[in-house]
Scaffold this motif. Structure first.
Motif, PDB file in Angstrom:
ATOM      1  N   GLU A 180      -8.236  -2.809   0.386  1.00  0.00           N
ATOM      2  CA  GLU A 180      -7.180  -2.721   1.390  1.00  0.00           C
ATOM      3  C   GLU A 180      -7.263  -3.931   2.312  1.00  0.00           C
ATOM      4  O   GLU A 180      -8.349  -4.293   2.746  1.00  0.00           O
ATOM      5  CB  GLU A 180      -7.351  -1.457   2.223  1.00  0.00           C
ATOM      6  CG  GLU A 180      -7.258  -0.193   1.411  1.00  0.00           C
ATOM      7  CD  GLU A 180      -7.585   1.044   2.243  1.00  0.00           C
ATOM      8  OE1 GLU A 180      -7.606   0.951   3.497  1.00  0.00           O
ATOM      9  OE2 GLU A 180      -7.822   2.088   1.633  1.00  0.00           O
ATOM     10  N   ARG A 227       2.015  -5.527  11.876  1.00  0.00           N
ATOM     11  CA  ARG A 227       0.987  -5.645  10.848  1.00  0.00           C
ATOM     12  C   ARG A 227       1.507  -4.990   9.569  1.00  0.00           C
ATOM     13  O   ARG A 227       2.341  -4.089   9.603  1.00  0.00           O
ATOM     14  CB  ARG A 227      -0.316  -4.969  11.280  1.00  0.00           C
ATOM     15  CG  ARG A 227      -0.898  -5.483  12.583  1.00  0.00           C
ATOM     16  CD  ARG A 227      -1.287  -6.928  12.564  1.00  0.00           C
ATOM     17  NE  ARG A 227      -2.403  -7.172  11.658  1.00  0.00           N
ATOM     18  CZ  ARG A 227      -2.845  -8.363  11.311  1.00  0.00           C
ATOM     19  NH1 ARG A 227      -2.256  -9.436  11.792  1.00  0.00           N
ATOM     20  NH2 ARG A 227      -3.853  -8.512  10.497  1.00  0.00           N
ATOM     21  N   TYR A 228       1.006  -5.476   8.434  1.00  0.00           N
ATOM     22  CA  TYR A 228       1.460  -5.006   7.143  1.00  0.00           C
ATOM     23  C   TYR A 228       0.243  -4.720   6.268  1.00  0.00           C
ATOM     24  O   TYR A 228      -0.640  -5.558   6.167  1.00  0.00           O
ATOM     25  CB  TYR A 228       2.342  -6.086   6.503  1.00  0.00           C
ATOM     26  CG  TYR A 228       3.090  -5.630   5.286  1.00  0.00           C
ATOM     27  CD1 TYR A 228       4.241  -4.877   5.403  1.00  0.00           C
ATOM     28  CD2 TYR A 228       2.631  -5.948   4.014  1.00  0.00           C
ATOM     29  CE1 TYR A 228       4.936  -4.467   4.277  1.00  0.00           C
ATOM     30  CE2 TYR A 228       3.322  -5.534   2.888  1.00  0.00           C
ATOM     31  CZ  TYR A 228       4.470  -4.789   3.034  1.00  0.00           C
ATOM     32  OH  TYR A 228       5.147  -4.375   1.926  1.00  0.00           O
ATOM     33  N   ARG A 229       0.180  -3.551   5.661  1.00  0.00           N
ATOM     34  CA  ARG A 229      -0.950  -3.190   4.807  1.00  0.00           C
ATOM     35  C   ARG A 229      -0.629  -3.503   3.357  1.00  0.00           C
ATOM     36  O   ARG A 229       0.440  -3.158   2.868  1.00  0.00           O
ATOM     37  CB  ARG A 229      -1.284  -1.716   4.969  1.00  0.00           C
ATOM     38  CG  ARG A 229      -1.876  -1.436   6.345  1.00  0.00           C
ATOM     39  CD  ARG A 229      -2.295  -0.024   6.521  1.00  0.00           C
ATOM     40  NE  ARG A 229      -3.173   0.384   5.430  1.00  0.00           N
ATOM     41  CZ  ARG A 229      -3.470   1.636   5.169  1.00  0.00           C
ATOM     42  NH1 ARG A 229      -2.987   2.594   5.895  1.00  0.00           N
ATOM     43  NH2 ARG A 229      -4.267   1.940   4.171  1.00  0.00           N
ATOM     44  N   ASP A 282       0.849  -1.196   0.000  1.00  0.00           N
ATOM     45  CA  ASP A 282       0.000   0.000   0.000  1.00  0.00           C
ATOM     46  C   ASP A 282       0.878   1.236   0.000  1.00  0.00           C
ATOM     47  O   ASP A 282       1.507   1.563   1.003  1.00  0.00           O
ATOM     48  CB  ASP A 282      -0.916  -0.020   1.224  1.00  0.00           C
ATOM     49  CG  ASP A 282      -1.967   1.079   1.177  1.00  0.00           C
ATOM     50  OD1 ASP A 282      -1.934   1.922   0.250  1.00  0.00           O
ATOM     51  OD2 ASP A 282      -2.824   1.090   2.071  1.00  0.00           O
ATOM     52  N   ASP A 286      -5.079  -6.007   5.660  1.00  0.00           N
ATOM     53  CA  ASP A 286      -4.118  -5.874   6.728  1.00  0.00           C
ATOM     54  C   ASP A 286      -3.736  -7.285   7.169  1.00  0.00           C
ATOM     55  O   ASP A 286      -4.617  -8.103   7.413  1.00  0.00           O
ATOM     56  CB  ASP A 286      -4.770  -5.103   7.889  1.00  0.00           C
ATOM     57  CG  ASP A 286      -3.789  -4.798   8.985  1.00  0.00           C
ATOM     58  OD1 ASP A 286      -2.860  -4.024   8.739  1.00  0.00           O
ATOM     59  OD2 ASP A 286      -3.970  -5.351  10.088  1.00  0.00           O
ATOM     60  N   ARG A 287      -2.448  -7.590   7.213  1.00  0.00           N
ATOM     61  CA  ARG A 287      -2.030  -8.942   7.580  1.00  0.00           C
ATOM     62  C   ARG A 287      -0.799  -8.874   8.462  1.00  0.00           C
ATOM     63  O   ARG A 287      -0.131  -7.848   8.551  1.00  0.00           O
ATOM     64  CB  ARG A 287      -1.744  -9.774   6.340  1.00  0.00           C
ATOM     65  CG  ARG A 287      -0.533  -9.292   5.553  1.00  0.00           C
ATOM     66  CD  ARG A 287      -0.086 -10.336   4.554  1.00  0.00           C
ATOM     67  NE  ARG A 287       1.034  -9.884   3.784  1.00  0.00           N
ATOM     68  CZ  ARG A 287       2.313  -9.969   4.155  1.00  0.00           C
ATOM     69  NH1 ARG A 287       2.633 -10.463   5.323  1.00  0.00           N
ATOM     70  NH2 ARG A 287       3.287  -9.540   3.381  1.00  0.00           N
TER      71      ARG A 287
END
Length: 156
Positions: A132, A147-149, A117, A134-135
């Motif tokens: 979008e 967390r990674y977007r 992102d 989030d993981r």
């Protein structure tokens, strides 16, 4: 590391073990923990069955899109993330992101694209469906829980 005198099967087995044992499948850092070898063998059987009718090619994305594009095609693309290209052994240059966008604009089929992102990617794919997500960052320790977007981009 090339080891002389090994068969293709032996080299593949060593590579499989290195991937399974390395942190983030990077083959540079390794965790020290017990492994379930029978489970890994079962995984190989499952993967072998799944891949029996799969063709794996190493070509430029433009060539692959041209070769396999048709109205009922569905492409999933996971290019190197923008400004993270240095982490990949085959260089993906900034202009390759634009070239990918142009190539996807010409296909007759559908695509699903995963990206990091960032503003440039959002601008590049403006007009497409952008979802979008989030993981967890699977390359950091669980205790850090970072967390990674990401963006899932599609043309349908």
């Amino acid at each position: 590391q090339e080891v002389r005198g090994l068969t293709d099967i032996q080299r593949a087995a060593r590579f499989f073990v290195a991937i399974k044992e390395s942190f983030g499948a990077g083959c540079k850092t390794f965790a020290v923990r017990p492994k379930d070898v029978p489970r890994a063998v079962d995984f190989l059987r499952t993967a072998s069955g799944r891949l029996q009718r799969v063709v794996i090619e190493q070509e430029d994305f433009e060539q692959l899109l041209k070769t396999y594009d048709r109205p009922d095609a569905l492409f999933y693309l996971d290019p190197p993330y923008y400004e993270a290209e240095k982490y990949y052994p085959d260089r993906f240059l900034p202009e390759d992101h634009e070239r990918l966008r142009a190539a996807l604009g010409r296909i007759r089929g559908r695509f699903i694209l995963s990206y990091n992102d960032c503003g440039l990617i959002r601008e590049l794919y403006r007009g497409y469906t952008i979802i979008e997500v989030d993981r967890s960052d699977n390359l950091t320790a669980k205790s850090q829980a970072r967390r990674y977007r990401e963006l899932i981009i599609k043309n349908y």
